[in-house]
Design a protein around this motif. Structure first.
Motif, mmCIF file in Angstrom:
data_model
loop_
_atom_site.group_PDB
_atom_site.id
_atom_site.type_symbol
_atom_site.label_atom_id
_atom_site.label_comp_id
_atom_site.label_asym_id
_atom_site.label_seq_id
_atom_site.Cartn_x
_atom_site.Cartn_y
_atom_site.Cartn_z
ATOM 1 N N ILE A 184 12.704 80.556 1.549
ATOM 2 C CA ILE A 184 13.379 81.075 2.734
ATOM 3 C C ILE A 184 14.086 82.392 2.418
ATOM 4 O O ILE A 184 14.092 83.336 3.207
ATOM 5 N N LYS A 185 14.652 82.469 1.205
ATOM 6 C CA LYS A 185 15.367 83.696 0.803
ATOM 7 C C LYS A 185 14.425 84.758 0.255
ATOM 8 O O LYS A 185 14.866 85.784 -0.253
ATOM 9 N N ASP A 186 13.118 84.439 0.266
ATOM 10 C CA ASP A 186 12.126 85.369 -0.262
ATOM 11 C C ASP A 186 12.276 85.599 -1.767
ATOM 12 O O ASP A 186 11.996 86.684 -2.276
ATOM 13 N N GLU A 187 12.749 84.607 -2.454
ATOM 14 C CA GLU A 187 12.879 84.702 -3.921
ATOM 15 C C GLU A 187 11.668 84.034 -4.574
ATOM 16 O O GLU A 187 11.048 83.165 -3.971
ATOM 17 N N PRO A 188 11.360 84.416 -5.830
ATOM 18 C CA PRO A 188 10.219 83.755 -6.489
ATOM 19 C C PRO A 188 10.473 82.251 -6.684
ATOM 20 O O PRO A 188 11.612 81.834 -6.927
ATOM 21 N N LEU A 205 11.351 70.671 -5.260
ATOM 22 C CA LEU A 205 10.814 71.232 -4.018
ATOM 23 C C LEU A 205 11.931 71.730 -3.098
ATOM 24 O O LEU A 205 11.804 72.771 -2.463
ATOM 25 N N THR A 206 13.040 71.012 -3.064
ATOM 26 C CA THR A 206 14.171 71.438 -2.242
ATOM 27 C C THR A 206 14.631 72.826 -2.682
ATOM 28 O O THR A 206 14.794 73.743 -1.870
ATOM 29 N N GLU A 207 14.790 72.994 -3.975
ATOM 30 C CA GLU A 207 15.176 74.281 -4.547
ATOM 31 C C GLU A 207 14.145 75.364 -4.171
ATOM 32 O O GLU A 207 14.508 76.473 -3.771
ATOM 33 N N ASN A 208 12.870 75.021 -4.254
ATOM 34 C CA ASN A 208 11.829 76.013 -3.968
ATOM 35 C C ASN A 208 11.759 76.382 -2.491
ATOM 36 O O ASN A 208 11.455 77.525 -2.149
ATOM 37 N N ILE A 209 12.059 75.438 -1.605
ATOM 38 C CA ILE A 209 12.068 75.763 -0.174
ATOM 39 C C ILE A 209 13.218 76.740 0.114
ATOM 40 O O ILE A 209 13.057 77.725 0.826
ATOM 41 N N VAL A 210 14.355 76.482 -0.496
ATOM 42 C CA VAL A 210 15.503 77.381 -0.326
ATOM 43 C C VAL A 210 15.145 78.780 -0.833
ATOM 44 O O VAL A 210 15.417 79.795 -0.187
ATOM 45 N N ARG A 211 14.485 78.832 -1.987
ATOM 46 C CA ARG A 211 14.069 80.127 -2.532
ATOM 47 C C ARG A 211 13.038 80.805 -1.629
ATOM 48 O O ARG A 211 13.078 82.025 -1.432
ATOM 49 N N ALA A 262 3.280 73.198 -10.682
ATOM 50 C CA ALA A 262 4.660 73.420 -11.129
ATOM 51 C C ALA A 262 5.610 73.811 -9.992
ATOM 52 O O ALA A 262 6.811 73.592 -10.072
ATOM 53 N N THR A 263 5.052 74.395 -8.902
ATOM 54 C CA THR A 263 5.927 74.816 -7.787
ATOM 55 C C THR A 263 5.809 73.898 -6.566
ATOM 56 O O THR A 263 6.680 73.900 -5.712
ATOM 57 N N LEU A 264 4.691 73.155 -6.449
ATOM 58 C CA LEU A 264 4.383 72.255 -5.336
ATOM 59 C C LEU A 264 4.038 73.005 -4.039
ATOM 60 O O LEU A 264 4.044 72.436 -2.958
ATOM 61 N N GLN A 265 3.722 74.297 -4.186
ATOM 62 C CA GLN A 265 3.250 75.066 -3.037
ATOM 63 C C GLN A 265 1.741 74.849 -2.891
ATOM 64 O O GLN A 265 1.038 74.747 -3.908
ATOM 65 N N SER A 266 1.268 74.781 -1.648
ATOM 66 C CA SER A 266 -0.169 74.644 -1.423
ATOM 67 C C SER A 266 -0.881 75.856 -2.022
ATOM 68 O O SER A 266 -0.367 76.966 -1.997
ATOM 69 N N LYS A 267 -2.079 75.642 -2.582
ATOM 70 C CA LYS A 267 -2.789 76.774 -3.187
ATOM 71 C C LYS A 267 -3.331 77.715 -2.124
ATOM 72 O O LYS A 267 -3.558 78.886 -2.395
ATOM 73 N N ASP A 268 -3.557 77.219 -0.916
ATOM 74 C CA ASP A 268 -4.200 78.045 0.104
ATOM 75 C C ASP A 268 -3.244 78.678 1.107
ATOM 76 O O ASP A 268 -3.580 79.682 1.727
ATOM 77 N N HIS A 269 -2.084 78.063 1.318
ATOM 78 C CA HIS A 269 -1.180 78.563 2.363
ATOM 79 C C HIS A 269 0.247 78.600 1.834
ATOM 80 O O HIS A 269 0.799 77.577 1.478
ATOM 81 N N LYS A 270 0.829 79.807 1.838
ATOM 82 C CA LYS A 270 2.131 79.994 1.190
ATOM 83 C C LYS A 270 3.260 79.221 1.858
ATOM 84 O O LYS A 270 4.228 78.836 1.203
#
Lengths: 410, 102
Positions: A318-322, A310-316, A275-283
């Motif tokens: 960077i801002k240290d947001e969930p 993913l664009t939205e999540n990269i921005v988040r 759902a977030t497209l973040q790697s499971k092993d490396h944040k």
């Protein structure tokens, strides 16, 4: 200055470069994209090449043409990703450090996984159409082929664009009809699945079409080997199917760089949060498109919907947001059915493709899961959309990132 | 839908897969195996235990993965559960039918 690195300048990587170019602060971030290739291929076009519907020039453009100015393009082979030190090692021994990494290295065919597949008949009587070379060899073969037993075959799931082999079967039926030789060709669709597709309602519609077009279907066939001497494929249960012309979709695997870096599963796909497209092993590693192991279709439309989230999540990030857990597995695929018609399917993780209208509920103009000429025109127009809108990260009007449930007959 | 098997009531979906693993036990497995015209041997049980373990770990199952498990190779997997081994074996193991990624 911080560094965001994108690995792979195919559909997913190029879209991310275009999106992030607008979103990241240029005083704080620089963006690089690494790819060893010099050409960008419109992969959906490989389907049309064997039937002389597209020419090579319809499919191939320069990779750099779609990478926005201000983004550093590194035209070099990637040797390894070293997540413990946040470094990319290139084949020329150069090391590149990153703060955030996006993996967009895609999926590739691996015919060597099956005994005999890449044997002496490879690109002579055994063809793939998932590479430019394979599709071109097959085109040359079909121009002079006089008929016989044609098998259209899927080795194992998952594969890129799971509807492509079905489309190939439908287009082959039309192609031979137009050449007045359909009676000389016996077409059989061979799949490891229990039916034409994995989702029940679409399977029903597609199997109906296969029957209508006199295409045989053999299901639950898990191939063990290709016999180059007797020209037959054999499965682990001992079944054998003879062929004169085998059109196969070999095993699809993630890029070898994923294996070299120890980042993949048994097929070199990177374990990724669906759902977030973040790697499971490396944040600080994110994955887009075919390179991930998420249970969505490996298709350009999926990468397109992923890119917006993913664009939205990269921005988040960077801002240290969930991160937003927003990706729903949305896929939207045209299925060519031959004779200038196509079907359209729209689905996600939880909703299978059903009948209805798209994109405007109750209006259309496209009809879901029904053959129409309008759908075919949509598919043909898509090549223009791909080069001119999709890669550039332009939002496609009226098509939402997450799947819409209205106008559909669940 | 509900179904009575081995003297127990179990809940299954339209394809016959258990929807509640807590209703599974060895006698249920033996009856489900009979429906698939199989008699379970110790090798079958090894595979069933492996599949249940992987399912508990939420790890997606495929024929390739079973073949690389070290528990059984693909050839033997087919010999134990002919035709569609993964579908048959997961049904007997009381876990959901593996979703092929599409």
């Amino acid at each position: 200055m911080k560094h965001l690195v994108i690995l792979g300048a195919g559909t997913g990587g190029t879209m991310m470069a275009n999106h992030l170019q607008h979103e990241l602060n240029k005083d704080e971030w620089r963006i690089s994209i690494i790819d060893e290739r010099t050409e960008h291929h419109y992969q959906p076009g490989y389907l049309f090449l064997p039937f002389d519907i597209y020419e090579p020039s319809d499919i191939i453009k320069s990779i750099q043409e779609f990478i926005p100015k201000g983004i550093h393009f590194i035209n070099e082979k990637i040797d390894k990703i070293v997540p413990t030190s946040n470094t990319i090692l290139l084949a020329n021994k150069e090391a590149i450090d990153y703060d955030i990494l996006i993996i967009a290295t895609g999926a590739k065919i691996a015919p060597e996984e099956i005994e005999g597949m890449k044997g002496e008949l490879w690109h002579k009587s055994v063809f793939d159409f998932y590479t430019f070379e394979g599709a071109l060899h097959l085109r040359n073969k079909l121009r002079t082929w006089e008929g016989g037993k044609m098998l259209i075959h899927i080795t194992e799931m998952p594969i890129k664009c799971p509807v492509a082999p079905l489309e190939f079967a439908f287009l082959a039926d039309s192609f031979f009809k137009n050449k007045h030789m359909r009676d000389k060709v016996e077409i059989t669709y061979v799949t490891p699945l229990s039916g034409a597709f994995t989702k029940p309602k679409a399977t029903e519609a597609l199997e109906h079409l296969l029957t209508e077009k006199n295409i045989n279907i053999v299901s639950d066939f898990a191939i063990e080997s290709v016999d180059n001497d007797t020209k037959a494929i054999r499965d682990y249960g001992g079944r054998e199917i003879p062929f004169d012309l085998l059109v196969t979709v070999p095993t699809n695997k993630g890029d070898a760089v994923i294996e070299r870096s120890g980042l993949g599963d048994e097929l070199n796909f990177v374990p990724t949060h669906k759902a977030t497209l973040q790697s499971k092993d490396h944040k600080n590693i994110f994955v887009i498109g075919d390179a991930s192991n998420i249970p969505a279709s490996k298709a350009g439309s999926v990468a397109h919907f992923e890119a917006e989230i993913l664009t939205e999540n990269i921005v988040r990030f960077i801002k240290d947001e969930p991160l937003q857990e927003e990706f729903d597995g949305h896929a939207n695929c045209f299925i060519e059915t031959g004779n200038g018609k196509a079907l359209l399917i729209d689905f996600n993780y939880s909703h299978e493709p059903v009948e209805g209208t798209f994109p405007f509920p109750g209006v259309g103009p496209l009809r879901l899961l029904k053959e129409s000429r309008m759908n075919h025109m949509g598919k043909m127009a898509f090549r223009w959309i791909y080069w001119n809108m999709l890669l550039k990260g332009t939002h496609i009007p009226f098509v939402s990132t997450t799947m819409s449930e209205s106008g559909k007959h669940f | 839908m509900e179904k009575t098997i081995a003297g127990k009531t179990i809940t299954v979906n339209e394809e016959g897969y258990l929807t509640n693993f807590s209703q599974w036990d060895r006698s249920v497995a033996e009856e489900l195996a009979k429906e698939a015209e199989l008699t379970l041997t110790p090798r079958h049980w090894d595979v069933i235990a492996y599949l249940q373990d992987e399912h508990k770990k939420d790890s997606p199952l495929s024929i390739r993965k079973v073949g690389k498990s070290g528990v059984v190779d693909i050839k033997e997997f087919y010999a134990l559960f002919p035709n569609a081994p993964l579908k048959t074996a997961t049904k007997i193991a009381g876990i959901p039918k593996p979703a092929s990624c599409i």
